[in-house]
Design a protein around this motif. Structure first.
Motif, PDB file in Angstrom:
ATOM      1  N   VAL A   1      -1.809  35.337 -31.496  1.00 43.99           N
ATOM      2  CA  VAL A   1      -2.085  34.661 -32.764  1.00 43.99           C
ATOM      3  C   VAL A   1      -1.175  35.484 -33.896  1.00 43.99           C
ATOM      4  CG1 VAL A   1      -3.932  34.290 -34.697  1.00 43.99           C
ATOM      5  CG2 VAL A   1      -4.317  34.018 -32.210  1.00 43.99           C
ATOM      6  N   THR A   2      -1.188  36.777 -34.006  1.00 45.37           N
ATOM      7  CA  THR A   2      -0.301  37.328 -34.888  1.00 45.37           C
ATOM      8  C   THR A   2       0.965  37.171 -34.735  1.00 45.37           C
ATOM      9  OG1 THR A   2      -1.917  39.363 -34.856  1.00 45.37           O
ATOM     10  CG2 THR A   2       0.327  39.557 -35.882  1.00 45.37           C
ATOM     11  N   ILE A   3       1.557  37.043 -33.581  1.00 48.87           N
ATOM     12  CA  ILE A   3       3.134  36.814 -33.381  1.00 48.87           C
ATOM     13  C   ILE A   3       3.256  35.183 -34.007  1.00 48.87           C
ATOM     14  CG2 ILE A   3       4.893  36.043 -31.706  1.00 48.87           C
ATOM     15  CD1 ILE A   3       3.616  38.222 -30.065  1.00 48.87           C
ATOM     16  N   GLY A   4       2.393  34.273 -33.346  1.00 48.05           N
ATOM     17  CA  GLY A   4       2.383  32.690 -33.812  1.00 48.05           C
ATOM     18  C   GLY A   4       2.474  32.541 -35.414  1.00 48.05           C
ATOM     19  N   ALA A   5       1.441  33.367 -36.132  1.00 45.91           N
ATOM     20  CA  ALA A   5       1.479  33.100 -37.439  1.00 45.91           C
ATOM     21  C   ALA A   5       2.499  33.697 -38.278  1.00 45.91           C
ATOM     22  CB  ALA A   5       0.214  33.993 -37.916  1.00 45.91           C
ATOM     23  N   SER A   6       3.105  34.810 -37.912  1.00 42.05           N
ATOM     24  CA  SER A   6       4.410  35.509 -38.522  1.00 42.05           C
ATOM     25  C   SER A   6       5.533  34.383 -38.192  1.00 42.05           C
ATOM     26  CB  SER A   6       4.763  36.725 -37.427  1.00 42.05           C
ATOM     27  OG  SER A   6       5.889  37.297 -37.878  1.00 42.05           O
ATOM     28  N   ARG A   7       5.671  33.993 -37.054  1.00 41.98           N
ATOM     29  CA  ARG A   7       6.751  32.946 -36.743  1.00 41.98           C
ATOM     30  C   ARG A   7       6.661  31.560 -37.649  1.00 41.98           C
ATOM     31  NH1 ARG A   7       7.360  34.068 -30.336  1.00 41.98           N
ATOM     32  NH2 ARG A   7       8.495  35.902 -30.529  1.00 41.98           N
ATOM     33  N   LEU A   8       5.350  31.315 -37.992  1.00 39.14           N
ATOM     34  CA  LEU A   8       5.064  29.951 -38.681  1.00 39.14           C
ATOM     35  C   LEU A   8       5.539  30.206 -40.149  1.00 39.14           C
ATOM     36  CD1 LEU A   8       1.657  28.620 -37.023  1.00 39.14           C
ATOM     37  CD2 LEU A   8       4.050  27.482 -37.065  1.00 39.14           C
TER      38      LEU A   8
ATOM     39  N   LEU B   1      -7.427  27.755 -30.783  1.00 42.21           N
ATOM     40  CA  LEU B   1      -7.463  28.397 -29.585  1.00 42.21           C
ATOM     41  C   LEU B   1      -8.106  29.649 -29.881  1.00 42.21           C
ATOM     42  CD1 LEU B   1      -3.989  27.506 -28.401  1.00 42.21           C
ATOM     43  CD2 LEU B   1      -6.121  26.679 -27.295  1.00 42.21           C
ATOM     44  N   TRP B   2      -7.768  30.292 -31.159  1.00 39.70           N
ATOM     45  CA  TRP B   2      -8.386  31.579 -31.397  1.00 39.70           C
ATOM     46  C   TRP B   2      -9.965  31.721 -31.397  1.00 39.70           C
ATOM     47  CZ3 TRP B   2      -8.032  36.567 -31.551  1.00 39.70           C
ATOM     48  CH2 TRP B   2      -8.832  37.352 -32.288  1.00 39.70           C
ATOM     49  N   VAL B   3     -10.623  30.469 -32.129  1.00 38.97           N
ATOM     50  CA  VAL B   3     -12.033  30.608 -32.097  1.00 38.97           C
ATOM     51  C   VAL B   3     -12.386  30.446 -30.673  1.00 38.97           C
ATOM     52  CG1 VAL B   3     -13.710  29.084 -33.020  1.00 38.97           C
ATOM     53  CG2 VAL B   3     -11.788  29.501 -34.269  1.00 38.97           C
ATOM     54  N   LEU B   4     -11.821  29.365 -29.966  1.00 39.70           N
ATOM     55  CA  LEU B   4     -12.214  29.316 -28.551  1.00 39.70           C
ATOM     56  C   LEU B   4     -12.056  30.515 -27.543  1.00 39.70           C
ATOM     57  CD1 LEU B   4     -11.431  25.588 -28.065  1.00 39.70           C
ATOM     58  CD2 LEU B   4     -13.626  26.674 -28.637  1.00 39.70           C
TER      59      LEU B   4
ATOM     60  N   PRO C   1     -10.380  22.963 -62.055  1.00 35.92           N
ATOM     61  CA  PRO C   1     -11.021  22.354 -60.785  1.00 35.92           C
ATOM     62  C   PRO C   1     -10.854  23.242 -59.415  1.00 35.92           C
ATOM     63  CG  PRO C   1      -9.560  20.592 -61.958  1.00 35.92           C
ATOM     64  CD  PRO C   1      -9.529  21.885 -62.402  1.00 35.92           C
ATOM     65  N   ILE C   2     -11.823  23.422 -58.941  1.00 27.30           N
ATOM     66  CA  ILE C   2     -11.698  24.483 -57.807  1.00 27.30           C
ATOM     67  C   ILE C   2     -11.813  23.474 -56.229  1.00 27.30           C
ATOM     68  CG2 ILE C   2     -12.821  26.288 -56.148  1.00 27.30           C
ATOM     69  CD1 ILE C   2     -13.914  27.288 -58.994  1.00 27.30           C
ATOM     70  N   VAL C   3     -10.912  23.569 -55.623  1.00 25.85           N
ATOM     71  CA  VAL C   3     -10.728  22.680 -54.223  1.00 25.85           C
ATOM     72  C   VAL C   3     -10.881  23.664 -53.216  1.00 25.85           C
ATOM     73  CG1 VAL C   3      -9.147  21.037 -53.013  1.00 25.85           C
ATOM     74  CG2 VAL C   3      -9.301  20.987 -55.532  1.00 25.85           C
ATOM     75  N   ILE C   4     -11.564  23.419 -52.231  1.00 26.40           N
ATOM     76  CA  ILE C   4     -11.640  24.009 -50.888  1.00 26.40           C
ATOM     77  C   ILE C   4     -10.966  23.082 -49.937  1.00 26.40           C
ATOM     78  CG2 ILE C   4     -13.310  25.763 -51.485  1.00 26.40           C
ATOM     79  CD1 ILE C   4     -15.335  24.051 -50.438  1.00 26.40           C
ATOM     80  N   GLY C   5     -10.559  23.815 -48.501  1.00 26.33           N
ATOM     81  CA  GLY C   5      -9.989  22.956 -47.525  1.00 26.33           C
ATOM     82  C   GLY C   5      -9.942  24.031 -46.423  1.00 26.33           C
ATOM     83  N   GLY C   6      -9.526  23.669 -45.395  1.00 21.61           N
ATOM     84  CA  GLY C   6      -9.214  24.443 -43.982  1.00 21.61           C
ATOM     85  C   GLY C   6     -10.349  23.779 -42.949  1.00 21.61           C
ATOM     86  N   LYS C   7     -10.229  24.381 -41.936  1.00 14.41           N
ATOM     87  CA  LYS C   7     -10.853  23.956 -40.473  1.00 14.41           C
ATOM     88  C   LYS C   7     -12.182  23.991 -40.757  1.00 14.41           C
ATOM     89  CE  LYS C   7     -11.194  24.525 -35.954  1.00 14.41           C
ATOM     90  NZ  LYS C   7     -12.653  24.269 -35.774  1.00 14.41           N
ATOM     91  N   TYR C   8     -12.973  25.042 -41.563  1.00 14.23           N
ATOM     92  CA  TYR C   8     -14.285  25.100 -41.496  1.00 14.23           C
ATOM     93  C   TYR C   8     -14.814  23.848 -42.439  1.00 14.23           C
ATOM     94  CZ  TYR C   8     -18.777  26.890 -41.592  1.00 14.23           C
ATOM     95  OH  TYR C   8     -20.218  26.997 -41.515  1.00 14.23           O
TER      96      TYR C   8
END
Length: 266
Positions: free
Chosen positions: A103-110, A92-95, A216-223
């Protein structure tokens, strides 16, 4: 007498009208609750996102309580629904459909939810770091603004019985020092944007040229989910879509596997 009778009639009519309005309001609220009650996983995730970013301090916890009342376990809430809500908020932030404040409030509560869960007896039982002896370093480069994905991944690794250390916004040399001082079975990075990929590429190149032995280096995430050839571009060993995949590809032991082996040997 007529005035008295007329007054009583007016009072009676007024009481009836008030009672009618109250009953209508209660019926409206009940009907609204019935209509708005989520019936699918996606609807529950949407509702959780809305309440996590709302002005209410506790409504998101009420949603979780209502979700668990339907039979969803606490483990599923924190391994499926809460991470999905975190991803949805990021989308939703990206869009540009939510504000920075939301987003800041949501991240803090999560993050607060994960912290509270990790302090619960069940969360502590799942964090079996000593018997397994394997640890992970989750790296958040100093240029990375999105930290929630890394905290979500760290919580899920801990639930598999792996010890996780967070390296938050450290300079490259500080990351190298942390790796040399620890004994890590995996290095993890959560990439939330295109900018993250560029910085990850630079950091990974620095780690490989500086360290004598690099885990070993592992990457993840939305991108990572949306990009092609991301392993080759960044220099990572593995690009994964889930914590379970990261554990599998790095051949890490988990609590469930250890308990299964113990039961087979009895």
């Amino acid at each position: 007498m007529n005035c008295i009778s007329g007054g009583k009639a007016l009072a009676t009519n007024r009481d009836t009208a008030i009672r009618f309005l109250v009953e209508a309001a209660l019926q409206s609220v009940a009907a609204k609750k019935h209509v708005c009650a989520p019936s699918t996983r996606e609807e529950w995730i949407d509702k959780l996102c809305v309440e996590i970013m709302s002005e209410s301090e506790t409504s998101h916890r009420s949603v979780i309580a209502a979700l668990m009342a339907t039979g969803v376990s606490s483990e599923d809430v924190f391994q499926i629904y809460v991470p999905a809500a975190a991803r949805r908020i990021g989308e939703l932030w990206v869009l540009d459909k939510v504000t920075f404040v939301q987003v800041t409030i949501g991240a803090s509560r999560l993050q607060a939810l994960f912290h509270d869960e990790s302090q619960s007896p069940q969360g502590k039982w799942l964090d079996r770091t000593v018997p397994l002896g394997q640890s992970i370093l989750m790296i958040l480069p100093e240029t990375e603004d999105h930290t929630l994905g890394a905290f979500v991944a760290a919580d899920q690794f801990r639930r598999h019985g792996l010890w996780v250390r967070m390296a938050i916004r450290l300079k490259p040399l500080e990351v190298v020092r942390a790796i040399e001082e620890g004994s890590f079975s995996m290095l993890g990075m959560s990439l939330a944007s295109r900018k993250s990929v560029q910085h990850a590429e630079e950091l990974i190149r620095f780690l490989r040229t500086t360290l004598d032995v690099c885990p070993p280096i592992v990457i993840g995430g939305k991108y990572v989910l949306d990009a092609d050839d991301i392993e080759e571009r960044t220099g990572a060993d593995f690009a994964v879509k889930s914590v379970r995949e990261a554990i599998s590809r790095c051949k890490l032991a988990t609590v469930n596997e250890t308990l299964a082996m113990d039961s087979m040997s009895e």
